[in-house]
Design an enzyme around this catalytic site. Structure first.
Site, mmCIF file in Angstrom:
data_model
loop_
_atom_site.group_PDB
_atom_site.id
_atom_site.type_symbol
_atom_site.label_atom_id
_atom_site.label_comp_id
_atom_site.label_asym_id
_atom_site.label_seq_id
_atom_site.Cartn_x
_atom_site.Cartn_y
_atom_site.Cartn_z
ATOM 1 N N HIS A 45 0.931 -1.122 -0.023
ATOM 2 C CA HIS A 45 0.126 0.087 0.082
ATOM 3 C C HIS A 45 0.814 1.352 -0.179
ATOM 4 O O HIS A 45 2.074 1.374 0.563
ATOM 5 C CB HIS A 45 -0.866 0.189 1.237
ATOM 6 C CG HIS A 45 -1.976 -0.974 1.389
ATOM 7 N ND1 HIS A 45 -2.265 -1.530 2.666
ATOM 8 C CD2 HIS A 45 -2.496 -1.921 0.270
ATOM 9 C CE1 HIS A 45 -3.071 -2.801 2.489
ATOM 10 N NE2 HIS A 45 -3.094 -2.935 1.041
ATOM 11 N N LYS A 67 5.647 6.165 8.305
ATOM 12 C CA LYS A 67 4.997 5.208 9.289
ATOM 13 C C LYS A 67 6.147 4.693 10.214
ATOM 14 O O LYS A 67 7.185 4.344 9.642
ATOM 15 C CB LYS A 67 4.267 3.940 8.538
ATOM 16 C CG LYS A 67 3.403 4.267 7.670
ATOM 17 C CD LYS A 67 2.690 3.185 6.839
ATOM 18 C CE LYS A 67 1.484 3.502 5.916
ATOM 19 N NZ LYS A 67 1.104 2.439 5.169
ATOM 20 N N TYR A 79 0.849 1.082 14.020
ATOM 21 C CA TYR A 79 1.629 2.005 13.314
ATOM 22 C C TYR A 79 1.229 3.373 13.438
ATOM 23 O O TYR A 79 0.008 3.718 13.550
ATOM 24 C CB TYR A 79 1.892 1.526 12.009
ATOM 25 C CG TYR A 79 0.572 1.421 11.005
ATOM 26 C CD1 TYR A 79 0.365 2.627 10.287
ATOM 27 C CD2 TYR A 79 -0.013 0.527 10.819
ATOM 28 C CE1 TYR A 79 -0.774 2.540 9.422
ATOM 29 C CE2 TYR A 79 -1.193 0.432 9.951
ATOM 30 C CZ TYR A 79 -1.504 1.413 9.223
ATOM 31 O OH TYR A 79 -2.648 1.421 8.321
ATOM 32 N N ASP A 81 -6.504 -5.788 -2.438
ATOM 33 C CA ASP A 81 -5.358 -6.377 -2.820
ATOM 34 C C ASP A 81 -5.366 -7.220 -3.797
ATOM 35 O O ASP A 81 -4.425 -7.523 -4.543
ATOM 36 C CB ASP A 81 -4.383 -6.924 -1.388
ATOM 37 C CG ASP A 81 -3.988 -5.627 -0.553
ATOM 38 O OD1 ASP A 81 -4.343 -4.589 -0.751
ATOM 39 O OD2 ASP A 81 -4.033 -6.207 0.705
#
Length: 182
Positions: free
Chosen positions: A63, A72, A132, A170
């Site tokens: 992603h 991140k 995250y 996905d």
């Protein structure tokens, strides 16, 4: 904390926090903005925290956000994952290269992933809780996904002959050649 640049991408960092252990368990700071910024030389401001739980064989990613790209800081609080980044910075000498590392509750590593990278992970344990922090807000209209098994990337996912479990998003991901400029 001990900070190590990745072998391929010097701006992707592996962070080993100072862990205090005794017969009761352990304690460590998962994030301290002042210490993080001093140790990395960055001036990072996180705006969003996320938590996902996934089961063995689930692969999330790869992603990225075409606009509002996110840096991140990722970690696993239970279980283990194979965590992958792919360089999407077209002017970078490492454009299109990938790197994977195990993040687990056992090794307690954190990984800093700056904006300009696609990110994904494969759950290797029975389940995994993945946390995250992001430097920009999630923007669904800008979210993109690259096929986990894109031939030009040739990521060596540790699947042991088993097909991963993917979301419908996905499963319909684009090829690496369709990456938008970041």
């Amino acid at each position: 904390m001990n900070i190590t640049p990745s072998a391929i991408f010097p701006d992707v960092l592996i962070i080993k926090p100072k862990v205090f252990k005794d017969d009761r368990g352990f304690f460590f700071e998962t994030f301290n903005q002042r210490d993080f910024n001093e140790a990395t030389g960055l001036n990072v401001n996180f705006v969003q925290d996320n938590h996902s739980r996934s089961f063995k064989g689930v692969l999330r990613g790869l992603h990225y956000q075409a606009q509002q790209p996110q840096g991140k800081l990722v970690r696993v609080v239970s279980g283990a994952v194979f965590d992958v980044v792919v360089d999407l910075r077209k002017q970078s000498p490492t454009f299109g290269q990938w790197e994977g590392v195990e993040l687990s509750e056992e090794n307690q590593l954190l990984r800093w992933i700056p904006s300009g990278f696609a990110h994904g992970f494969l759950v290797q344990s029975k389940s995994a809780d993945f946390l995250y922090k992001s430097t920009d807000f999630y923007a669904q209209q800008h979210e993109r996904s690259i096929r986990w098994n894109d031939e030009s990337l040739a990521i060596a996912w540790p699947l042991n002959g088993v097909s991963p479990t993917l979301s419908s998003k996905d499963s319909a991901a684009s090829g690496f050649h369709e990456v938008q400029d970041l």
